[in-house]
Design a protein around this motif. Structure first.
Motif, PDB file in Angstrom:
ATOM      1  N   ARG A  18     -87.463  32.977  -6.412  1.00 24.58           N
ATOM      2  CA  ARG A  18     -87.020  33.628  -5.167  1.00 24.58           C
ATOM      3  C   ARG A  18     -88.140  32.981  -4.354  1.00 24.58           C
ATOM      4  O   ARG A  18     -89.429  32.848  -4.533  1.00 24.58           O
ATOM      5  N   TRP A  19     -87.745  32.493  -3.114  1.00 25.53           N
ATOM      6  CA  TRP A  19     -88.381  32.226  -2.024  1.00 25.53           C
ATOM      7  C   TRP A  19     -88.750  30.528  -1.765  1.00 25.53           C
ATOM      8  O   TRP A  19     -88.920  30.227  -0.882  1.00 25.53           O
ATOM      9  N   GLY A  21     -86.729  27.906  -2.251  1.00 26.96           N
ATOM     10  CA  GLY A  21     -86.139  27.233  -1.225  1.00 26.96           C
ATOM     11  C   GLY A  21     -86.406  27.418   0.111  1.00 26.96           C
ATOM     12  O   GLY A  21     -86.409  26.642   1.002  1.00 26.96           O
ATOM     13  N   LEU A  22     -86.601  28.850   0.578  1.00 26.31           N
ATOM     14  CA  LEU A  22     -86.907  28.869   2.034  1.00 26.31           C
ATOM     15  C   LEU A  22     -88.388  28.472   2.524  1.00 26.31           C
ATOM     16  O   LEU A  22     -88.471  27.948   3.600  1.00 26.31           O
ATOM     17  N   PHE A  25     -87.693  24.822   2.979  1.00 26.30           N
ATOM     18  CA  PHE A  25     -87.084  24.765   4.029  1.00 26.30           C
ATOM     19  C   PHE A  25     -87.748  24.724   5.495  1.00 26.30           C
ATOM     20  O   PHE A  25     -88.076  23.880   6.143  1.00 26.30           O
ATOM     21  N   GLU A  26     -88.649  25.689   5.398  1.00 30.89           N
ATOM     22  CA  GLU A  26     -89.823  25.772   6.485  1.00 30.89           C
ATOM     23  C   GLU A  26     -90.568  24.597   6.489  1.00 30.89           C
ATOM     24  O   GLU A  26     -90.835  24.062   7.760  1.00 30.89           O
ATOM     25  N   GLU A  40     -92.898  33.964   9.273  1.00 27.63           N
ATOM     26  CA  GLU A  40     -91.476  33.567   9.516  1.00 27.63           C
ATOM     27  C   GLU A  40     -90.718  33.751   8.348  1.00 27.63           C
ATOM     28  O   GLU A  40     -89.440  33.748   8.306  1.00 27.63           O
ATOM     29  N   LEU A  41     -91.337  34.158   7.180  1.00 32.87           N
ATOM     30  CA  LEU A  41     -90.527  34.480   5.891  1.00 32.87           C
ATOM     31  C   LEU A  41     -90.734  36.006   5.492  1.00 32.87           C
ATOM     32  O   LEU A  41     -91.795  36.508   5.508  1.00 32.87           O
ATOM     33  N   GLN A  92     -77.689  23.648   2.600  1.00 22.51           N
ATOM     34  CA  GLN A  92     -77.315  24.318   3.836  1.00 22.51           C
ATOM     35  C   GLN A  92     -75.946  24.221   4.375  1.00 22.51           C
ATOM     36  O   GLN A  92     -75.381  25.179   4.710  1.00 22.51           O
ATOM     37  N   SER A  95     -73.487  26.287   2.246  1.00 26.41           N
ATOM     38  CA  SER A  95     -73.722  27.581   2.673  1.00 26.41           C
ATOM     39  C   SER A  95     -72.969  27.996   3.776  1.00 26.41           C
ATOM     40  O   SER A  95     -72.039  28.971   4.054  1.00 26.41           O
TER      41      SER A  95
END
Length: 109
Positions: A18-19, A21-22, A25-26, A40-41, A92, A95
């Motif tokens: 979890r997290w 990927g984000l 991405f950031e 931001e997250l 992305q 999705s």
């Protein structure tokens, strides 16, 4: 039956946390400070710190310490991490084509 590739399995275990990927991405936008990512997250500081350490151990990101006052620390993708750019952009794109707003609203993630 085809045997699962251990490298693919390792990659999926890493990116399914979890997290991760984000966070990646950031960081594709460029180097960020911890406080920037934390704001931001939607993730706790403790968990963000844990994920950043894991990604650093995997040599996907690097932690740069600038000896200023106060000390400035930034996180950036390594070449190994930057190589994930097309993968993340494809996820992305997928999705946006296949995940509906209703699915996002009903998600328990």
């Amino acid at each position: 039956m085809k045997e699962l590739c251990p490298r693919f399995e390792k990659a999926m275990q890493l990116f399914s946390k979890r997290w991760v990927g984000l966070i990646l991405f950031e960081l594709l936008e460029g180097p960020k400070r911890f406080s920037e990512m934390e704001s931001e997250l939607p993730v706790s500081g403790r968990l963000l710190s844990e994920r950043l350490k894991m990604l650093e151990q995997e040599q996907i990101i690097e932690r740069k310490v600038y000896s200023e006052f106060p000390v400035r620390i930034e996180y950036a993708l390594t070449d190994k991490g930057k190589a994930l750019d097309p993968v993340i952009k494809e996820i992305q794109s997928w999705s946006e084509s296949w995940i509906t707003k209703k699915e996002v609203e009903n998600s328990n993630l």
